[in-house]
Design an enzyme around this catalytic site. Structure first.
Site, PDB file in Angstrom:
ATOM      1  N   CYS B  99       0.874  -0.979  -0.049  1.00 22.06           N
ATOM      2  CA  CYS B  99      -0.047   0.205   0.024  1.00 22.06           C
ATOM      3  C   CYS B  99       0.813   1.248   0.031  1.00 22.06           C
ATOM      4  O   CYS B  99       1.433   1.607   1.050  1.00 22.06           O
ATOM      5  CB  CYS B  99      -0.939  -0.026   1.311  1.00 22.06           C
ATOM      6  SG  CYS B  99      -1.883   1.529   1.315  1.00 22.06           S
ATOM      7  N   CYS B 102      -0.626   4.281   2.264  1.00 20.08           N
ATOM      8  CA  CYS B 102      -0.724   4.219   3.552  1.00 20.08           C
ATOM      9  C   CYS B 102      -0.323   2.884   4.234  1.00 20.08           C
ATOM     10  O   CYS B 102       1.071   2.256   3.862  1.00 20.08           O
ATOM     11  CB  CYS B 102      -2.037   4.587   4.350  1.00 20.08           C
ATOM     12  SG  CYS B 102      -3.483   3.956   3.595  1.00 20.08           S
ATOM     13  N   SER B 103      -1.216   1.930   4.716  1.00 18.08           N
ATOM     14  CA  SER B 103      -0.898   0.659   5.228  1.00 18.08           C
ATOM     15  C   SER B 103      -1.943  -0.463   5.177  1.00 18.08           C
ATOM     16  O   SER B 103      -2.116  -0.996   5.780  1.00 18.08           O
ATOM     17  CB  SER B 103      -0.145   0.649   6.628  1.00 18.08           C
ATOM     18  OG  SER B 103      -1.126   1.343   7.353  1.00 18.08           O
ATOM     19  N   CYS B 104      -2.804  -0.121   4.056  1.00 17.26           N
ATOM     20  CA  CYS B 104      -3.770  -1.012   3.977  1.00 17.26           C
ATOM     21  C   CYS B 104      -3.390  -2.532   3.734  1.00 17.26           C
ATOM     22  O   CYS B 104      -2.312  -3.003   3.201  1.00 17.26           O
ATOM     23  CB  CYS B 104      -4.697  -0.683   2.547  1.00 17.26           C
ATOM     24  SG  CYS B 104      -5.378   1.082   2.565  1.00 17.26           S
TER      25      CYS B 104
END
Lengths: 103, 200
Positions: B99, B102-104
């Protein structure tokens, strides 16, 4: 206005459609929350499928009701994006319909 | 893993929760339900789904068509969670999930992401030089396998269905699940038959 993973009846682009990501940089004008990575803006790719219809995160991030938009999986050849990489490698990205135009 | 939270953080959280309860935004049962779901979410769930898909063509078809339904079939509460998509590796195609924005991460079926997944280095490099990143994880793909980086940018969360390694013929679902690690489920490594934990 419904939304969800099955709701793709109104999709403008079919699987296999060649599309271009709009080259805009609207975040230069005002604070925004965009889910379209910079590195594919202006790039051409191929729609693999419509994933569903989801409230536009660009609205949700600012507390506005998000207008449901069709979300696609779009595949890009990887080497042209970075000017390096191995032929045949690809990048697959979720992109909302209002960021796409016919290529 | 994170250390003990600072007292001021705990105090702030308590005040926030109290304010939300006072306004009727949530009740204690909501918190307990979410905590239970979060604690239950471990890579073993995704691993069991992969093992089942290797053994059961019908489940495999369901998982690829509707990952959310496949997770629910394993008792994962997906209500309110982002839809789960599953990407199938083949002997010609390898998926790597990142991702960049962000940090999906498919938390519902893998749990919380490791620190490296959220690092700027992984997020920048996985999408630009995926083969170099894979090599650093010790993953060298056979010749002729294309890499497809999956940048998880919006409403879905993505999990990889790796190919079943040779040498696992006749294995049970439990034995197969034991070789599917967290890292396999986002494509930075491949399941290894020789690393199995359970005797055949």
């Amino acid at each position: 206005m419904s939304h969800g993973v099955q709701d793709v009846a109104e999709a403008r682009f079919a699987p296999g459609a060649r599309v271009r990501v709009k080259p805009g940089r609207p975040e230069r004008i005002a604070p925004m929350h965009l889910r379209t990575p910079h590195y594919v803006r202006g790039r051409e790719g191929v729609v693999t499928r419509a994933l569903g219809r989801f409230p536009n995160p660009e609205d949700l991030a600012f507390g506005r009701p998000g207008t449901p938009r069709i979300l696609y999986h779009v595949e890009f050849a990887q080497p042209p994006v970075w000017g390096e990489g191995e032929a045949g490698d690809t990048v697959l990205i979720e992109i909302f319909e209002h960021w796409l135009e016919e290529a | 893993m994170a250390g003990t939270p600072l007292p001021e953080s705990v105090e702030l959280l308590d005040k926030l929760v109290a304010a939300l309860k006072r306004r009727g935004v949530l009740v204690e049962e909501d918190i307990v339900r979410c905590q239970t779901q979060a604690e239950r979410a471990q890579p073993e769930t995704g691993a069991r789904m992969v093992a089942r898909a290797w053994l059961d063509p019908e489940f495999r078809a369901l998982m690829l068509r509707d990952g959310t339904a496949a997770a629910e079939a394993f008792g994962v509460g997906m209500k309110g969670a982002p839809p789960l998509g599953v990407l199938e590796d083949t002997d010609r195609l390898h998926h790597l999930v990142v991702c960049t924005l962000c940090s999906c991460y498919p938390r519902a079926v893998i749990g919380y992401p490791p620190h490296w997944y959220k690092s700027a280095a992984y997020r920048a490099r996985a999408v630009r030089e995926p083969r170099a990143v894979l090599a650093e994880f010790g993953t060298v793909l056979p010749a002729g396998v294309q890499v497809r980086v999956v940048d998880s940018t919006a409403d879905y969360r993505w999990m990889v269905l790796p190919t079943r390694p040779a040498g696992t013929e006749g294995w049970s679902e439990e034995q197969l699940a034991a070789i599917v690690t967290r890292d396999c489920l986002v494509g930075v490594t491949l399941p290894q038959a020789e690393k199995r934990q359970i005797a055949a």
